[in-house]
Write an enzyme that holds these catalytic residues in place. Sequence first.
Site, PDB file in Angstrom:
ATOM      1  N   HIS A 124      14.635-117.499  32.664  1.00 15.46           N
ATOM      2  CA  HIS A 124      14.984-118.439  31.620  1.00 15.46           C
ATOM      3  C   HIS A 124      13.449-119.008  31.620  1.00 15.46           C
ATOM      4  O   HIS A 124      13.466-120.085  30.495  1.00 15.46           O
ATOM      5  CB  HIS A 124      16.068-119.176  32.092  1.00 15.46           C
ATOM      6  CG  HIS A 124      16.818-119.403  30.967  1.00 15.46           C
ATOM      7  ND1 HIS A 124      16.208-119.516  29.509  1.00 15.46           N
ATOM      8  CD2 HIS A 124      18.139-119.640  30.588  1.00 15.46           C
ATOM      9  CE1 HIS A 124      17.216-119.796  28.672  1.00 15.46           C
ATOM     10  NE2 HIS A 124      18.350-119.674  29.266  1.00 15.46           N
ATOM     11  N   ASP A 167      19.013 -98.392  21.505  1.00 19.12           N
ATOM     12  CA  ASP A 167      19.166 -96.895  21.563  1.00 19.12           C
ATOM     13  C   ASP A 167      17.931 -96.210  22.203  1.00 19.12           C
ATOM     14  O   ASP A 167      17.051 -96.465  21.612  1.00 19.12           O
ATOM     15  CB  ASP A 167      19.509 -96.394  20.001  1.00 19.12           C
ATOM     16  CG  ASP A 167      19.648 -94.807  20.184  1.00 19.12           C
ATOM     17  OD1 ASP A 167      19.646 -94.311  21.271  1.00 19.12           O
ATOM     18  OD2 ASP A 167      20.052 -94.258  19.052  1.00 19.12           O
TER      19      ASP A 167
END
Length: 432
Positions: free
Chosen positions: A157, A371
């Site tokens: 983060h 994908d």
Amino acid sequence: MSHVEVISREMIKPSSPTPQNLRNHKLSFLDQIAPPVYIPLIFFYHPELGYDIDRAQKSQLLKQSLSDTLTRFYPLSGRIKNEFCIDCNDAGVEYVEAHVHAQLSNVIENPNIEKLKQYLPIEPYGISAAMGREALLAIQINFFDCGGLAISLCISHNIADGPSLVTFTNAWAATARGAIENVTPSFDLAFHFPPRELSGFKPTTGITTEKIVTRRFVFDKMKLATLKDAASSATGSLVKDPTRVEAVSAFIWSHFIEVAKSKLAPKKAFVAIHAVNLRSRMNPPLPDHAMGNIWRIATALSMCEGEIGFGDLLSKLRSAIRKIDSDYVKDLQIGDGYLDFLKKRTENYSNGEVEFCSFSSWCRFPVYEVDYGWGKPAWVCTTTLPFKNVVILTSTSCGEGIEAWVNMLEDDMNRLECDHLLISLDAPKIND
């Protein structure tokens, strides 16, 4: 019961060295104040598509495409040098491969929430990248007995938010499947939010040592329609067209409040904190592929006198979120008042007089578009969080529902699960 066996660990470096003029990546002010934890995401893929590609081929494809992608996302391969910059030294990202002795269908059809962390390469909340010793990105490829895959990523983060992680993951997947068009990320957030001397302010993780449990509540399309109708017609509601995220957030906030009011220790106020993506709210707006911590929090306040209605909470929440606009961003860019606000919030949290609950919606993240060449994911999820009263909202795989990952103290969760309104909506919990 699945058993995860780690096969290998290595560092994957960019396929081309980072040019000398890009070696020092400035952290923005928003990066500086981000919590020192990692953001975890897990993508599960059915074995049917691409089953003719064996494990060795998939492994090589993922490694090479990762290396190529890191060339464009070069700061992710670096190490934090200090509170102002990252040394883009091509040290690499941590890459783990593991064998899961289980069937993928058994894991995603009846997920055990407490067991999901075994698919991660690191403990996302137990270590920090703040000292610059650890990789800023860690990845684990989990090969199931059936041929299915789980690809997990943990990003620091300190350098990225949720949209940044998904931008990178989609770029990596596009490279793997040989897509011609691919995103060129921007790493110029420090231009918009220059780093500052934090004057003793130190970002905290918010991790509690108390017993936290996580439950996943699933709201399908029909339940969301019921909830939105209830929200728009509720007494005190000025919102007649609530979004699904607004409706679910206000609904859960109302139950958090009921739980807090049932306890002996009185509260002076109830606050809902909602993370807001700043990219589209800036003037001019930043592109979706802008990298960094480009978010801030909307704060909705409700005092504890009298009855607190669902409609009133929904109105307060929408009003707070809409205040995060271009004028808000300008004040954030030029003023120092935000650090004072953060310090004050920390004080209120520690004295126990205010009951906080925090929401972060990932519903618009294109996670189900990731994908690698063998189809889109069957399920995308996060894991348990060691934070009190924190809710992560994600889309269901069909895109029409919402999964609410609710993290609460164990006793509070028991009270929440007994709530008759929650039960009447029939939003099931799934964790063991």
